[in-house]
Scaffold this motif. Structure first.
Motif, PDB file in Angstrom:
ATOM      1  N   ARG A 202      11.892 -16.183 -24.019  1.00  0.00           N
ATOM      2  CA  ARG A 202      12.466 -17.235 -24.862  1.00  0.00           C
ATOM      3  C   ARG A 202      12.267 -18.635 -24.263  1.00  0.00           C
ATOM      4  O   ARG A 202      12.370 -19.632 -24.983  1.00  0.00           O
ATOM      5  CB  ARG A 202      13.952 -16.954 -25.097  1.00  0.00           C
ATOM      6  N   ASP A 203      11.995 -18.712 -22.956  1.00  0.00           N
ATOM      7  CA  ASP A 203      11.737 -20.000 -22.314  1.00  0.00           C
ATOM      8  C   ASP A 203      10.252 -20.230 -22.070  1.00  0.00           C
ATOM      9  O   ASP A 203       9.880 -21.166 -21.358  1.00  0.00           O
ATOM     10  CB  ASP A 203      12.468 -20.067 -20.959  1.00  0.00           C
ATOM     11  N   TYR A 204       9.411 -19.378 -22.642  1.00  0.00           N
ATOM     12  CA  TYR A 204       7.986 -19.450 -22.342  1.00  0.00           C
ATOM     13  C   TYR A 204       7.391 -20.808 -22.686  1.00  0.00           C
ATOM     14  O   TYR A 204       6.654 -21.402 -21.881  1.00  0.00           O
ATOM     15  CB  TYR A 204       7.245 -18.340 -23.087  1.00  0.00           C
ATOM     16  N   ALA A 205       7.681 -21.320 -23.863  1.00  0.00           N
ATOM     17  CA  ALA A 205       7.083 -22.589 -24.299  1.00  0.00           C
ATOM     18  C   ALA A 205       7.430 -23.722 -23.342  1.00  0.00           C
ATOM     19  O   ALA A 205       6.602 -24.603 -23.083  1.00  0.00           O
ATOM     20  CB  ALA A 205       7.543 -22.925 -25.709  1.00  0.00           C
ATOM     21  N   ARG A 206       8.631 -23.706 -22.793  1.00  0.00           N
ATOM     22  CA  ARG A 206       9.067 -24.780 -21.898  1.00  0.00           C
ATOM     23  C   ARG A 206       8.551 -24.608 -20.476  1.00  0.00           C
ATOM     24  O   ARG A 206       8.252 -25.587 -19.792  1.00  0.00           O
ATOM     25  CB  ARG A 206      10.607 -24.837 -21.885  1.00  0.00           C
ATOM     26  N   CYS A 227      -2.968  -0.807 -19.946  1.00  0.00           N
ATOM     27  CA  CYS A 227      -1.721  -0.111 -19.619  1.00  0.00           C
ATOM     28  C   CYS A 227      -0.613  -0.499 -20.593  1.00  0.00           C
ATOM     29  O   CYS A 227       0.351   0.248 -20.783  1.00  0.00           O
ATOM     30  CB  CYS A 227      -1.288  -0.443 -18.191  1.00  0.00           C
ATOM     31  N   VAL A 228      -0.757  -1.681 -21.182  1.00  0.00           N
ATOM     32  CA  VAL A 228       0.165  -2.180 -22.202  1.00  0.00           C
ATOM     33  C   VAL A 228      -0.660  -2.577 -23.414  1.00  0.00           C
ATOM     34  O   VAL A 228      -1.718  -3.191 -23.288  1.00  0.00           O
ATOM     35  CB  VAL A 228       0.974  -3.386 -21.686  1.00  0.00           C
ATOM     36  N   SER A 229      -0.195  -2.217 -24.585  1.00  0.00           N
ATOM     37  CA  SER A 229      -0.864  -2.579 -25.838  1.00  0.00           C
ATOM     38  C   SER A 229      -0.585  -4.037 -26.175  1.00  0.00           C
ATOM     39  O   SER A 229       0.574  -4.466 -26.198  1.00  0.00           O
ATOM     40  CB  SER A 229      -0.349  -1.671 -26.960  1.00  0.00           C
ATOM     41  N   ALA A 230      -1.634  -4.809 -26.451  1.00  0.00           N
ATOM     42  CA  ALA A 230      -1.448  -6.206 -26.859  1.00  0.00           C
ATOM     43  C   ALA A 230      -0.646  -6.285 -28.153  1.00  0.00           C
ATOM     44  O   ALA A 230       0.183  -7.186 -28.322  1.00  0.00           O
ATOM     45  CB  ALA A 230      -2.808  -6.876 -27.027  1.00  0.00           C
ATOM     46  N   LEU A 231      -0.883  -5.348 -29.061  1.00  0.00           N
ATOM     47  CA  LEU A 231      -0.136  -5.328 -30.318  1.00  0.00           C
ATOM     48  C   LEU A 231       1.350  -5.116 -30.058  1.00  0.00           C
ATOM     49  O   LEU A 231       2.203  -5.821 -30.611  1.00  0.00           O
ATOM     50  CB  LEU A 231      -0.680  -4.219 -31.224  1.00  0.00           C
ATOM     51  N   GLU A 232       1.680  -4.153 -29.197  1.00  0.00           N
ATOM     52  CA  GLU A 232       3.083  -3.897 -28.905  1.00  0.00           C
ATOM     53  C   GLU A 232       3.717  -5.092 -28.199  1.00  0.00           C
ATOM     54  O   GLU A 232       4.868  -5.446 -28.464  1.00  0.00           O
ATOM     55  CB  GLU A 232       3.227  -2.637 -28.053  1.00  0.00           C
ATOM     56  N   ALA A 233       2.974  -5.723 -27.286  1.00  0.00           N
ATOM     57  CA  ALA A 233       3.500  -6.902 -26.604  1.00  0.00           C
ATOM     58  C   ALA A 233       3.822  -8.008 -27.603  1.00  0.00           C
ATOM     59  O   ALA A 233       4.869  -8.662 -27.511  1.00  0.00           O
ATOM     60  CB  ALA A 233       2.497  -7.396 -25.562  1.00  0.00           C
ATOM     61  N   ALA A 234       2.937  -8.236 -28.572  1.00  0.00           N
ATOM     62  CA  ALA A 234       3.167  -9.275 -29.579  1.00  0.00           C
ATOM     63  C   ALA A 234       4.359  -8.926 -30.466  1.00  0.00           C
ATOM     64  O   ALA A 234       5.185  -9.790 -30.778  1.00  0.00           O
ATOM     65  CB  ALA A 234       1.914  -9.464 -30.420  1.00  0.00           C
ATOM     66  N   ARG A 235       4.442  -7.686 -30.891  1.00  0.00           N
ATOM     67  CA  ARG A 235       5.552  -7.269 -31.749  1.00  0.00           C
ATOM     68  C   ARG A 235       6.892  -7.418 -31.034  1.00  0.00           C
ATOM     69  O   ARG A 235       7.869  -7.907 -31.608  1.00  0.00           O
ATOM     70  CB  ARG A 235       5.371  -5.808 -32.180  1.00  0.00           C
ATOM     71  N   ARG A 236       6.953  -6.998 -29.793  1.00  0.00           N
ATOM     72  CA  ARG A 236       8.224  -6.998 -29.080  1.00  0.00           C
ATOM     73  C   ARG A 236       8.622  -8.393 -28.612  1.00  0.00           C
ATOM     74  O   ARG A 236       9.811  -8.712 -28.543  1.00  0.00           O
ATOM     75  CB  ARG A 236       8.148  -6.040 -27.885  1.00  0.00           C
ATOM     76  N   ALA A 237       7.640  -9.227 -28.297  1.00  0.00           N
ATOM     77  CA  ALA A 237       7.961 -10.555 -27.780  1.00  0.00           C
ATOM     78  C   ALA A 237       8.458 -11.487 -28.879  1.00  0.00           C
ATOM     79  O   ALA A 237       9.476 -12.155 -28.725  1.00  0.00           O
ATOM     80  CB  ALA A 237       6.743 -11.157 -27.093  1.00  0.00           C
ATOM     81  N   GLY A 238       7.710 -11.550 -29.979  1.00  0.00           N
ATOM     82  CA  GLY A 238       8.133 -12.392 -31.092  1.00  0.00           C
ATOM     83  C   GLY A 238       7.915 -13.874 -30.879  1.00  0.00           C
ATOM     84  O   GLY A 238       7.622 -14.595 -31.827  1.00  0.00           O
ATOM     85  N   ASP A 239       8.052 -14.382 -29.662  1.00  0.00           N
ATOM     86  CA  ASP A 239       7.952 -15.815 -29.379  1.00  0.00           C
ATOM     87  C   ASP A 239       6.593 -16.362 -29.791  1.00  0.00           C
ATOM     88  O   ASP A 239       5.546 -15.853 -29.371  1.00  0.00           O
ATOM     89  CB  ASP A 239       8.178 -16.048 -27.878  1.00  0.00           C
ATOM     90  N   GLU A 240       6.585 -17.419 -30.582  1.00  0.00           N
ATOM     91  CA  GLU A 240       5.343 -17.937 -31.153  1.00  0.00           C
ATOM     92  C   GLU A 240       4.384 -18.448 -30.088  1.00  0.00           C
ATOM     93  O   GLU A 240       3.169 -18.221 -30.157  1.00  0.00           O
ATOM     94  CB  GLU A 240       5.642 -19.055 -32.152  1.00  0.00           C
ATOM     95  N   ALA A 241       4.910 -19.152 -29.087  1.00  0.00           N
ATOM     96  CA  ALA A 241       4.031 -19.695 -28.052  1.00  0.00           C
ATOM     97  C   ALA A 241       3.351 -18.579 -27.270  1.00  0.00           C
ATOM     98  O   ALA A 241       2.160 -18.667 -26.936  1.00  0.00           O
ATOM     99  CB  ALA A 241       4.830 -20.595 -27.111  1.00  0.00           C
ATOM    100  N   PHE A 242       4.079 -17.507 -26.978  1.00  0.00           N
ATOM    101  CA  PHE A 242       3.505 -16.380 -26.240  1.00  0.00           C
ATOM    102  C   PHE A 242       2.507 -15.630 -27.116  1.00  0.00           C
ATOM    103  O   PHE A 242       1.417 -15.259 -26.660  1.00  0.00           O
ATOM    104  CB  PHE A 242       4.621 -15.451 -25.779  1.00  0.00           C
ATOM    105  N   VAL A 243       2.849 -15.408 -28.369  1.00  0.00           N
ATOM    106  CA  VAL A 243       1.944 -14.709 -29.281  1.00  0.00           C
ATOM    107  C   VAL A 243       0.653 -15.502 -29.463  1.00  0.00           C
ATOM    108  O   VAL A 243      -0.435 -14.923 -29.577  1.00  0.00           O
ATOM    109  CB  VAL A 243       2.640 -14.449 -30.638  1.00  0.00           C
ATOM    110  N   ARG A 244       0.752 -16.812 -29.441  1.00  0.00           N
ATOM    111  CA  ARG A 244      -0.448 -17.646 -29.559  1.00  0.00           C
ATOM    112  C   ARG A 244      -1.411 -17.364 -28.405  1.00  0.00           C
ATOM    113  O   ARG A 244      -2.639 -17.361 -28.595  1.00  0.00           O
ATOM    114  CB  ARG A 244      -0.044 -19.120 -29.588  1.00  0.00           C
ATOM    115  N   GLN A 245      -0.887 -17.133 -27.212  1.00  0.00           N
ATOM    116  CA  GLN A 245      -1.752 -16.809 -26.082  1.00  0.00           C
ATOM    117  C   GLN A 245      -2.457 -15.466 -26.286  1.00  0.00           C
ATOM    118  O   GLN A 245      -3.617 -15.288 -25.898  1.00  0.00           O
ATOM    119  CB  GLN A 245      -0.949 -16.797 -24.787  1.00  0.00           C
TER     120      GLN A 245
END
Length: 427
Positions: A202-206, A227-245
């Protein structure tokens, strides 16, 4: 009962693995990993890989199977295993490098009666080639790609197979891990992902550009080895700045899928005549350039097999635009030391910084002093990796030549003079 072979490459997981899920539905399945003897793997990455394979084997055994390991030429070994168990199908994750594409083509020709199923939805969120502007085979600029990428419905995440039915076959020996460091494997990766999405994301963008803080996920090695699915990481994270990466990661994969030569050839040639300066290159590799923020990044790489992304940009800009040395020498050094050494992300990011890739401002030069003052304002990152400067306070720690710090080299280049040299050469 029919049999299938599930070939693991860099998708070392049982959760959300479309390749494994499809193979397991066939009946009996041989989960196979081939140690490719043509590929030289540095020690740190070899340890991470060995730990990841051991963890995958444990997960498969919990479901009644095991990881079958062979060594040698992948095409030959996969064909041999398929013939041994009478497999009707061989499943593999499609990949984007020129080597991976050639391997798949050779495998398709070599299998004989077995049918090869190549899955393009394993490594990325949106498959390479799924999106393209009209009249072209890929996007060459990130922003329009990202707009389209965000509109695409994602496939559903897949649960791991409940059971793995292994035909009679010798499993072989797992590669042995030695040493410590960053733990490899799906179990460690999923733990790290869970800790990340539980709060820090939740503080990733900052915080993600602040060099001294733990503001990034450190999931890159787990994403590289699958070892980790990029799709699962995006779904679980939700944060727009992180998903953009993660979208940037997909972007580079689709570029390399269309232009595999861009791994080592300029995506957009600028007529560069790179300098030849081995002494400067060696100083950069060793973290002895006399520019503290650059040296801190390069020493972090050597010490940890990882480097903060902002530091990667600063050190890459310094090599290519301040020293005006060929981006390929820097990309090779990173590939030799990074745990997350991914051809698509590493080499195309190097081209982006060098101005020979997809950057729409190819002549921008990152001033390492301004970068340091902005992203390491208190000097804590420099102190952590350049202990010779531990007694200096900010902002002076970023310009130690003014205090004539003993034991630390003077800058190997004048920054403003080097900037003018680069811009003149580019023109």
């Amino acid at each position: 009962m029919s049999a299938a072979v599930a070939v693991f490459t860099r998708d070392l997981r049982v959760h959300d693995n479309p390749m494994l899920a499809a193979a397991a539905r066939a009946g009996k399945v041989v989960p196979l990993f081939v140690v490719d003897e043509k590929i030289s793997v540095p020690d740190g990455r070899a340890r991470f890989l060995a730990e990841s394979l051991a963890d995958l084997d444990r997960s498969l055994r919990e479901r009644g199977g095991a990881l079958v390991v062979r060594s040698g030429d992948p095409v030959d070994q996969i064909r041999r295993v398929a013939e041994e168990v009478g497999a009707e199908r061989v499943h593999i994750a499609a990949d984007v490098s020129g080597y991976a594409q050639a391997r798949e083509s050779a495998l398709r020709s070599a299998l004989g009666r077995a049918v090869l199923h190549s899955h393009d939805d394993v490594h990325t969120i949106v498959p390479p080639g799924f999106l393209a502007p009209q009249g072209k085979d890929h996007f060459s600029v990130f922003t329009p790609y990202y707009r389209r990428w965000r509109e695409v419905p994602w496939r559903r995440s897949l649960a791991p197979p409940e059971a793995i039915r292994l035909p009679a076959i010798d499993a072989g020996d797992l590669p042995q891990a030695s040493g410590g460091g960053f733990p490899g494997g799906e179990t460690a990766g999923r733990r790290r992902l869970g800790d990340w999405v539980a709060g820090p994301v939740r503080d990733y963008a900052r915080r993600h550009d602040l060099l001294a803080e733990e503001g990034t996920s450190r999931l890159s090695a787990y994403l590289h080895f699958g070892c980790v699915s990029a799709l699962e990481a995006a779904r679980r994270a939700g944060d727009e700045a992180f998903v953009r990466q993660l979208a940037w990661r997909d972007f580079h994969h689709q570029v390399l899928a269309a232009r595999p030569d861009a791994a080592y050839r300029d995506y957009r040639g600028r007529g560069d005549r790179w300098r030849d300066d081995e002494e400067a290159l060696d100083a950069w590799r060793a973290g002895r350039t006399g520019i503290p923020i650059v040296d801190a990044g390069m020493r972090q790489l050597l010490a940890e097999g990882w480097m903060h992304n902002r530091a990667r940009m600063i050190t890459a800009s310094f090599l290519t635009k301040t020293l005006y040395l060929d981006w390929r020498t820097g990309a090779r050094h990173f590939l030799d030391h990074l745990l997350d050494a991914d051809i698509a992300n590493n080499n195309l990011n190097w081209q982006w910084v060098a101005g020979t890739g997809t950057d729409t401002r190819p002549n921008r030069v990152l001033n390492p002093l301004r970068q340091a003052e902005r992203f390491d304002p208190d000097g804590d990152y420099v102190r952590r990796y350049v202990p010779e400067l531990a007694g200096l306070a900010a902002p002076g720690i970023h310009r130690p030549w003014r205090s004539r710090t003993p034991g630390y080299p003077a800058p190997i280049v004048d920054l403003e003079e080097a900037r003018r040299r680069f811009l003149t050469a580019r023109r």
